[in-house]
Design an enzyme around this catalytic site. Structure first.
Site, PDB file in Angstrom:
ATOM      1  N   THR A  30       1.091   8.363  11.963  1.00 35.72           N
ATOM      2  CA  THR A  30       0.250   8.666  13.712  1.00 35.72           C
ATOM      3  C   THR A  30       1.782   8.119  14.414  1.00 35.72           C
ATOM      4  O   THR A  30       3.196   7.608  14.308  1.00 35.72           O
ATOM      5  CB  THR A  30      -0.115   7.709  14.168  1.00 35.72           C
ATOM      6  OG1 THR A  30      -0.415   6.839  13.235  1.00 35.72           O
ATOM      7  CG2 THR A  30      -1.657   8.831  12.743  1.00 35.72           C
ATOM      8  N   ASP A  31       1.763   8.642  16.201  1.00 29.51           N
ATOM      9  CA  ASP A  31       2.448   8.076  16.791  1.00 29.51           C
ATOM     10  C   ASP A  31       1.991   6.984  17.391  1.00 29.51           C
ATOM     11  O   ASP A  31       1.024   6.043  17.187  1.00 29.51           O
ATOM     12  CB  ASP A  31       3.047   8.620  18.545  1.00 29.51           C
ATOM     13  CG  ASP A  31       1.823   9.022  18.251  1.00 29.51           C
ATOM     14  OD1 ASP A  31       0.581   9.290  18.444  1.00 29.51           O
ATOM     15  OD2 ASP A  31       1.984  10.438  19.418  1.00 29.51           O
ATOM     16  N   PHE A  32       1.789   6.623  18.415  1.00 34.65           N
ATOM     17  CA  PHE A  32       1.582   4.580  18.435  1.00 34.65           C
ATOM     18  C   PHE A  32       0.243   4.957  19.786  1.00 34.65           C
ATOM     19  O   PHE A  32      -0.619   4.102  19.456  1.00 34.65           O
ATOM     20  CB  PHE A  32       1.828   4.020  20.262  1.00 34.65           C
ATOM     21  CG  PHE A  32       2.326   5.016  21.218  1.00 34.65           C
ATOM     22  CD1 PHE A  32       0.976   4.378  22.359  1.00 34.65           C
ATOM     23  CD2 PHE A  32       3.505   6.645  21.277  1.00 34.65           C
ATOM     24  CE1 PHE A  32       1.811   5.247  23.561  1.00 34.65           C
ATOM     25  CE2 PHE A  32       3.593   7.150  22.822  1.00 34.65           C
ATOM     26  CZ  PHE A  32       2.039   6.329  23.573  1.00 34.65           C
TER      27      PHE A  32
END
Length: 153
Positions: A30-32
């Protein structure tokens, strides 16, 4: 003595001609914001194609070591992102090898969360020799793929 990786069982299962690979989303995917980073869908699709081949009896190592060494390369891919996958999601990568035409394999793939379509791809792969030139798949490879193809023509 270490076992040969070609003897490892494939992941997933077939339902008819369609291969289903379960995938869990981890933090690293995932991203942030906790949403799956778009490039990771390509990785999930690659795993789906590879495990479908392995389950059909096709080993990438055997292709490279065969009488006519060959490999696959992706020559075209269209991806439609429909909904985001998120951390901790349990997904399915569904892979359908549709047909072979000359050196080309046509594959349809989908990623689902339950019944919800998240992402889908139309993939064109080419069988190539070790110099990178297109080559028809060997008769043995075609025979291994025939049970999962819609049209082996």
């Amino acid at each position: 003595m270490p076992s040969d990786p070609r003897d490892a069982p494939s992941s997933g299962r077939f339902e008819g001609r369609e291969h289903i690979l379960p995938v869990r989303i981890y933090y690293e995917d995932t991203d942030f914001t906790g949403v799956v980073y778009h490039a990771n869908y390509l990785r999930f699709f690659e795993r789906g194609r590879s495990d479908a081949l392995r389950a059909a009896g096709v080993s990438h190592s055997d292709l490279l070591e065969g009488e006519r060494p060959s490999a696959f390369t992706i020559v075209h891919m269209e991806i439609d992102f429909r909904r985001p996958a998120r951390i901790d999601d349990a997904l399915e990568v569904r892979t359908l090898y549709e047909r072979i035409r000359g050196p080309r394999l046509f594959i349809r793939q989908r990623i689902l969360r339950g019944a919800e379509l998240l992402c889908e791809a139309q993939v064109e792969a080419a069988c190539i020799d070790l110099s990178g030139r297109p080559t028809r798949p060997s008769p043995r490879l075609v025979a291994q793929l025939t049970p999962i193809l819609g049209d082996a023509g």
